[in-house]
Design a protein around this motif. Sequence first.
Motif, PDB file in Angstrom:
ATOM      1  N   SER A  54      34.855  35.725  25.125  1.00  0.00           N
ATOM      2  CA  SER A  54      35.880  36.683  25.533  1.00  0.00           C
ATOM      3  C   SER A  54      35.384  37.584  26.667  1.00  0.00           C
ATOM      4  O   SER A  54      34.360  38.256  26.557  1.00  0.00           O
ATOM      5  N   THR A  55      36.172  37.591  27.756  1.00  0.00           N
ATOM      6  CA  THR A  55      35.799  38.419  28.905  1.00  0.00           C
ATOM      7  C   THR A  55      35.769  39.900  28.536  1.00  0.00           C
ATOM      8  O   THR A  55      34.889  40.644  28.958  1.00  0.00           O
ATOM      9  N   GLN A  56      36.754  40.305  27.725  1.00  0.00           N
ATOM     10  CA  GLN A  56      36.834  41.723  27.352  1.00  0.00           C
ATOM     11  C   GLN A  56      35.569  42.167  26.632  1.00  0.00           C
ATOM     12  O   GLN A  56      35.013  43.238  26.897  1.00  0.00           O
ATOM     13  N   GLN A  74      32.653  40.723  26.788  1.00  0.00           N
ATOM     14  CA  GLN A  74      31.550  40.702  27.745  1.00  0.00           C
ATOM     15  C   GLN A  74      31.507  41.989  28.558  1.00  0.00           C
ATOM     16  O   GLN A  74      30.442  42.570  28.768  1.00  0.00           O
ATOM     17  N   LEU A  77      29.312  33.901  37.548  1.00  0.00           N
ATOM     18  CA  LEU A  77      30.478  33.437  36.783  1.00  0.00           C
ATOM     19  C   LEU A  77      31.550  32.878  37.701  1.00  0.00           C
ATOM     20  O   LEU A  77      31.623  33.228  38.877  1.00  0.00           O
ATOM     21  N   ASP A 100      37.536  32.866  37.569  1.00  0.00           N
ATOM     22  CA  ASP A 100      38.497  33.437  36.615  1.00  0.00           C
ATOM     23  C   ASP A 100      37.911  34.610  35.824  1.00  0.00           C
ATOM     24  O   ASP A 100      38.640  35.331  35.152  1.00  0.00           O
ATOM     25  N   SER A 101      36.586  34.792  35.857  1.00  0.00           N
ATOM     26  CA  SER A 101      36.071  35.996  35.202  1.00  0.00           C
ATOM     27  C   SER A 101      35.423  36.910  36.235  1.00  0.00           C
ATOM     28  O   SER A 101      34.323  37.407  36.068  1.00  0.00           O
ATOM     29  N   SER A 130      36.160  39.913  37.049  1.00  0.00           N
ATOM     30  CA  SER A 130      35.900  41.298  36.641  1.00  0.00           C
ATOM     31  C   SER A 130      34.534  41.421  35.980  1.00  0.00           C
ATOM     32  O   SER A 130      33.821  42.402  36.163  1.00  0.00           O
ATOM     33  N   CYS A 131      34.161  40.391  35.216  1.00  0.00           N
ATOM     34  CA  CYS A 131      32.858  40.400  34.550  1.00  0.00           C
ATOM     35  C   CYS A 131      31.736  40.323  35.565  1.00  0.00           C
ATOM     36  O   CYS A 131      30.716  40.984  35.436  1.00  0.00           O
TER      37      CYS A 131
END
Lengths: 165, 877
Positions: B303-305, B307, B342, B345-346, B348-349
């Motif tokens: 889960s990105t959130q 992370q 990454l 698509d991730s 923000s992470c």
Amino acid sequence: MVGGGEGGGRVGLLENANPLIYERSGERPVTAGEEDEQVPDSIDAREIFDLIRSINDPEHPLTLEELNVVEQVRIQVSDPESTVAVAFTPTIPHCSMATLIGLSIKVKLLRSLPQRFKMDVHITPGTHASEHAVNKQLADKERVAAALENTHLLEVVNQCLSARS
Amino acid sequence: MYSPCYKWIAIQCSVSSLTSCDHGKKVMDGEKDPRNLLVAFRIVHDLISKDYSLGPFVEELFEVTSCYFPIDFTPPPNDPYGIQRDDLILSLRAVLASTPRFAEFLLPLLIEKVDSEILSAKLDSLQTLNACCSVYGQKELKDFLPSLWASIRREVFQTASERVEAEGLAALHSLTACLSCSVLRADAEDLLDSFLSNILQDCRHHLCEPDMKLVWPSAKLLQAAAGASARACEHITSTVLPLLLEQFHKHSQSNQRRTILEMILGFLKLQQKWSYEDKDERPLTRFKDQLCSLVFMALTDPSTQLQLVGIRTLTVLGSQPDLLSSGDLELAVGHLYRLSFLEEDSESCRVAALEASGTLTTLYPGAFSSHLLPKLAKELHKGKSDVAREDGLMKCSRHFCCLQALSAISTHPSIVRETLPLLLQRLCQANKGNVVTESSEVIAICQSLQQVAEKCQQDPESYWYFHETAIPCLFGLAVQASMPEKESSVLRKVLLEDEVLAALASVIGTATTHLSPELAAQSVTCIVPLFLDGNTSFLPENSFPSRFQPFQDGSSAQRRLVALLTAFVCSLPRNVEIPQLNQLMRELLEQSCCHSCPFASTAAAKCFAGLLNKQPPGQQLDEFLQLAVDTVETGLASGSSRNQAFVLLLWVTKALVLRYHPLSACLTTRLMGLLSDPELGPAAADGFSLLMSDCTDVLTRAGHADVRIMFRQRFFTDNVPALVQGFHAAPQDVKPNYLKGLSHVLNRLPKPVLLPELPTLLSLLLEALSCHDSVVQLSTLSCLQPLLLESPQIMSLHIDTLVTKFLTLSSSHSMAVRIAALQCMHALTRLPAPVLLPYKSQVIRALAKPLDDKKRLVRKEAVSARGEWFLLGSPGS
């Protein structure tokens, strides 16, 4: 006067005085595709959800989203077929406001969607005592039109649809 | 004015006597005039603060003042005295919270009012309680603590109002702080411990409920208390942390784990407020291993959130001094390395991981230097050898990620000394011609270099290191690339492309603006001779096949490099003396009119303008100006270089407008004259946009240019009347040029300055709505929209035009215009209803069309405008 009207005497009359409050989702982030003049954006469930999530509840100073009456997963929409179906969940199974909430959603969609859309607003199956009666009323065009002729009813619907100050 | 009676009391009280206080109190009873109340409150406050012995009158004095609590007052309309509700609230609060002697009477009153149903009473009581805590001690609070806690807890748990919640938390914070710092008698019991135990007892079970219904309110209460003092923090953290750690492992869903980790993060952040001298005293030490393993678990979660929260937690853990061991750091760096690459698509992470790496590098440069840099260096070189193997896109994105990671960790001087050579080396390879190099790659390297330079700006030593290392290298590469080729190598010309040169220029600018004048002077003596005399001695590799003579008969390749000179000299501090200035200015002027290469001539014009702006007033400046005006006029008169002369005119005008030079008026008039020029008219109209906007490369405040803060307002006042007049006088076919010029001026002006001027421009704006240029349409709509909100009365007179035009523009081909037109349709609803109602049905019908617009952003505006029109004149709105 001091702004005491917000809680005050009304508390005793509410059917569900202490509802569970859900978090509001943020504004939909604008994508690069949405800013591109050429790319058409189809009408999707989130767009419909954004139309109805900020409708005020008739009896709480809260929105339908905060009360979890409407959820994005309960919206089915097909832009090419011009259909939209919204299921809403009254906070309690005996909520007498269910018809009014349904009417507000219906009116909001009528005012906000292109005419080509056929819309179906109904109660999430199994969440209200008189589900079928309410669904029938909401599906009946004549009855919806007649309801909006009623000044008092129109007033309440308009209040639900007014932007929160 | 104030009633004489109170004035008298005021005087008498200041002369002091107990009897007068008693008397004053009697007079005050039952007072209703807010003016008198304000005076009365001040008198009582004085009585208390000047420490009169109030003796038996404490309770009576409390009663006459507290009967006004909570203040319930709405100022009458047109109140000449302007006393607001808040004035009364604050002055009453000052009295009530002025002395601990009121505590026994006040606290029950506050509890009663918090428990009431009235929102404002709750708020006022909680705020007053907060104020009291700064004068109270444990003695005053002791008997009321359980009730106070019960009331605050209820407000936070069941609130419908965020303000009440915030005030409740603030009051709890102050209460805890007050209990933490009171001086105790030796035999007294410490109330802090029992108070905190009470809070913990009421909150901890909510943290463990499987449905997690009340976790957030509980966590907020605990954090409000824990933030009050080191002792409170220790007490609460030592109980709550183990509990939350356990809960994290009990829950298996990512979103539940995220909530728990977010709470843990909140408690960890509170630790940073307190410094512990002894390492063993730090409450976090014993949870370190558990916390680390939990964070690493979060960092590997799908889960990105989760992370994201994990990354934030890692940063906070890292900021605790001496907490993480070198083993932990190595693991952490490994995770950050992985997260920095990454997939898209991730994003923000990845961004969060880069930011965390930057923060942690400042604290642990060693760990990053030994565990991250070698990996990044390897990754950077891999791009070279594996060209054929991997597919292009994949390699590119990994390569870009690597460049970004390198610049992200350049936050410590020792790291910069490793990353900068790596990046420069990569750039040199790109120029060597043995690798296929895309311009996008060179630009990406330049962007990384620029970010490194920005990060160095805080530290003069690293900054000079960057300048001293990068500048000769960059100029060297560019000069090398500009040399005439024996073999036809297209690849090396990548460096001379417009975008690449712009990227290089921006690195040079960023690496120069923050130099001290002494160091800048040192640098300028190398670079100006390079361009004027072809002196290449300071470049790292200086054996070139032919001379570098950008201003003499140099090739156009060499002339393009003036853009780099521009970036350098226009970023120098104003007091740095430029050698051979006179010659430089003449060469620049000459090149600015050379029509073989627009890029080079524009760069020269910008450079000339940038230097002109910084030149102190005097004979030399006047000479330069005279030269410039002559060059412009000659150029405009000739046929071939009119465009170049116009660009020069524009930049010189801008340089002068920014510094309020008197000649700027003259040049602006010249520019306005060109609006009706058949050839240059449209360009002149767009030129106004350049005059009014902030440049990013030259003539910037950051680059030490002389930019007066009000230059836009001044330009507006000086030139708009002439523009309007010009518009009316102009023949029909050039009118749009005037409108466009005007639009640019209006658009860039701050709205508050613009609003009072708009009514006089209204007729012009209405005419501009019919103009076919979408720039004009957009700017006109954005002027009209605030005007509709601010002066509905004036606008009502034009309702017919407005409705028709807005509706027409709502089907414009430009999306931005459609959006603006619909926003204006929305703003129209602010006009008086009787004006609008005749149009209601027509508008509602017309607005059905944009509801089906292909763009979502347009539909959104259509929905809100149409919704408002439906409500007009309808019951309940």
